[in-house]
Design a protein around this motif. Structure first.
Motif, PDB file in Angstrom:
ATOM      1  N   ALA A 163       0.840  -1.198   0.000  1.00  0.00           N
ATOM      2  CA  ALA A 163       0.000   0.000   0.000  1.00  0.00           C
ATOM      3  C   ALA A 163       0.875   1.249   0.000  1.00  0.00           C
ATOM      4  O   ALA A 163       0.602   2.217  -0.728  1.00  0.00           O
ATOM      5  N   ALA A 164       1.934   1.227   0.799  1.00  0.00           N
ATOM      6  CA  ALA A 164       2.862   2.355   0.829  1.00  0.00           C
ATOM      7  C   ALA A 164       3.594   2.496  -0.501  1.00  0.00           C
ATOM      8  O   ALA A 164       3.803   3.614  -0.994  1.00  0.00           O
ATOM      9  N   PHE A 165       3.991   1.370  -1.097  1.00  0.00           N
ATOM     10  CA  PHE A 165       4.607   1.406  -2.427  1.00  0.00           C
ATOM     11  C   PHE A 165       3.629   2.008  -3.447  1.00  0.00           C
ATOM     12  O   PHE A 165       4.004   2.820  -4.298  1.00  0.00           O
ATOM     13  N   ARG A 166       2.374   1.590  -3.373  1.00  0.00           N
ATOM     14  CA  ARG A 166       1.371   2.036  -4.348  1.00  0.00           C
ATOM     15  C   ARG A 166       1.211   3.548  -4.325  1.00  0.00           C
ATOM     16  O   ARG A 166       1.042   4.184  -5.379  1.00  0.00           O
ATOM     17  N   ASP A 167       1.262   4.147  -3.142  1.00  0.00           N
ATOM     18  CA  ASP A 167       1.158   5.604  -3.042  1.00  0.00           C
ATOM     19  C   ASP A 167       2.236   6.292  -3.862  1.00  0.00           C
ATOM     20  O   ASP A 167       1.991   7.313  -4.511  1.00  0.00           O
ATOM     21  N   VAL A 168       3.447   5.717  -3.837  1.00  0.00           N
ATOM     22  CA  VAL A 168       4.568   6.286  -4.594  1.00  0.00           C
ATOM     23  C   VAL A 168       4.406   5.989  -6.080  1.00  0.00           C
ATOM     24  O   VAL A 168       4.599   6.866  -6.940  1.00  0.00           O
ATOM     25  N   LEU A 169       4.033   4.767  -6.412  1.00  0.00           N
ATOM     26  CA  LEU A 169       3.911   4.366  -7.812  1.00  0.00           C
ATOM     27  C   LEU A 169       2.858   5.179  -8.551  1.00  0.00           C
ATOM     28  O   LEU A 169       3.057   5.573  -9.707  1.00  0.00           O
ATOM     29  N   GLN A 170       1.738   5.441  -7.891  1.00  0.00           N
ATOM     30  CA  GLN A 170       0.640   6.134  -8.564  1.00  0.00           C
ATOM     31  C   GLN A 170       1.010   7.556  -8.964  1.00  0.00           C
ATOM     32  O   GLN A 170       0.434   8.109  -9.901  1.00  0.00           O
ATOM     33  N   GLN A 171       1.959   8.139  -8.252  1.00  0.00           N
ATOM     34  CA  GLN A 171       2.387   9.495  -8.598  1.00  0.00           C
ATOM     35  C   GLN A 171       3.004   9.553  -9.992  1.00  0.00           C
ATOM     36  O   GLN A 171       2.996  10.601 -10.639  1.00  0.00           O
TER      37      GLN A 171
END
Length: 425
Positions: A214-222
């Motif tokens: 979930a924390a990775f996804r926050d970065v990836l979506q940017q």
């Protein structure tokens, strides 16, 4: 057959038939199966509902290819799309997990027009040319050649590596910082996707703390980077707490692409990709599968999935798996050769070491042999081949879990004695 074909045991085992949670070899020996053909016999051996569906469909038509529709394929696709949690999902069937991951990589790189992939250290995604190129486990990477540029991240192993001593929150923060630093080294927006197993299978059933992806996804979506969740081993409720492994990181929402295989066919060759329509529909050339979506395998998958849901095998994996993990942890408490017992549901790993605490493939090999002598089949994995993998069919009973734990305890005690004997001058 080639020399590199891996076989378990000093004297290779020929299995001839199975029933429930047991299999028999060519010499008539009976074994309690705690590996299920690499997590593939998901419900039970010779499950009547599945064998009946296969037989009836084979009597009508066996093969047609995806150039033609068949009702079992459409029905199974609709059920998987609904279960995936991905809005407006599309499904493409393949014949294996390797091929499913290969298809997901094709989709992600075509959609993003990039060949850069983020993957996890200690990962395994298959044996095709593309999936070997993103596998972060040197034991299963026979070549460094690849059509992809792969960038490997920390986070797949919680209890070893540079972040092992951190708290869960600190561990996640350190892994996110590593991801951000990695992305800063590449051209902005040029990475296609992150592919990750929620629990690393061949890697020894290791997993990050809940919430990492979930924390990775926050970065990836940017940057619009896709997330591919490799659920070849974790799907269909095996972890007990969740139907899909990604749901342990639920704050992120569903992945863009999810790959599946193994257990859905209960031994029949089924794999596939389910994902967002925008990504799944992005190929601008023809593509088919000759054997993916076969009427016979689809009939088996439908019957198997129906049995799993109607008998709440996810709940059984949670209950019986929880008992089995605690039983094995109690065993390990008195055996220094077992460094860690980890896992969820009926996906349990035991990490073995030598007397000095170093990962020991030798100890794991001995454990496999002794367990077989006792009438128990288990698997192994880990980067050094030092971890045992316990993954019985999801219909495992409490009595069978207790029996298997006792057989494995005896095997581990023999390993401990051998390791101590070998250490003596």
């Amino acid at each position: 057959m080639p020399d590199w074909l891996a076989l378990y045991y000093r004297d290779p085992l020929e299995l001839t038939h199975g029933e429930g949670r047991h299999v028999w070899d060519a010499d008539g020996n009976r074994y309690l199966d705690f590996f299920g053909g690499i997590l593939t016999t998901m419900t039970a051996h010779a499950l009547p509902e599945v064998t009946k569906a296969v037989s009836e469909q084979a009597g009508r038509i066996i093969h047609s290819s995806t150039l033609y529709l068949n009702r079992p394929m459409v029905d199974l696709a609709e059920r998987i799309a609904a279960l995936s949690g991905i809005p407006d999902a599309r499904v493409f069937f393949t014949t294996s997990g390797t091929e499913a991951n290969d298809a997901a990589l094709l989709l992600a790189t075509a959609y993003r027009r990039s060949n850069q992939i983020l993957a996890m250290r200690n990962s395994y995604h298959g044996r095709s040319f593309s999936t070997v190129g993103i596998t972060g486990n040197s034991s299963w990477s026979p070549t460094t050649l690849s059509p992809l540029q792969t960038l490997y991240l920390h986070g797949g192993i919680r209890t070893r590596g540079p972040f092992a001593e951190l708290s869960d929150a600190e561990f996640i923060a350190a892994c996110v910082a590593d991801l951000e630093d990695m992305l800063a080294q590449v051209q902005h927006g040029s990475v296609a996707a992150l592919i990750a197993e929620p629990v690393q299978g061949v890697g020894g059933f290791t997993a990050p703390p809940d919430g990492l992806f979930a924390a990775f996804r926050d970065v990836l979506q940017q940057q619009g980077i896709l997330w591919i969740s490799d659920e070849v081993q974790t799907g269909w409720g095996r972890t007990g707490e969740h139907f899909w492994g990604w749901q342990a990181h639920g704050a992120a929402g569903p992945p863009d692409l999810l790959t599946f295989a193994k257990g859905i066919g209960n031994g029949m060759s089924i794999g596939g990709v389910v994902g967002r329509a925008e990504v799944m529909n992005s190929l601008d050339a023809n593509s088919i599968s000759t054997f993916g979506g076969s009427p016979v395998t689809m009939a088996a998958g439908l019957a198997n999935l129906t049995y799993l849901l109607e008998h709440d095998l996810q709940g059984n994996a949670r209950r019986v798996g929880g008992l089995l993990i605690e039983r094995l942890r109690a065993v390990a408490a008195g055996l220094p050769v077992v460094r860690e017992v980890r896992g969820r549901g009926l996906m349990i790993g035991l990490e073995l070491t030598d007397i000095d605490g170093a990962p020991s493939a030798h100890a794991a090999g001995l454990a496999l042999e002794y367990a077989r002598e006792n009438g128990l089949l288990i698997g192994k994995g880990g980067r050094e081949g030092h971890s045992l993998r316990v993954a019985p069919p999801l219909s495992l009973s409490v009595a069978e879990a207790e029996e298997g734990a006792a057989l494995l305890e005896d095997a581990l005690r023999r390993v401990q004695a051998d390791m101590e004997k070998e250490r003596r001058p």
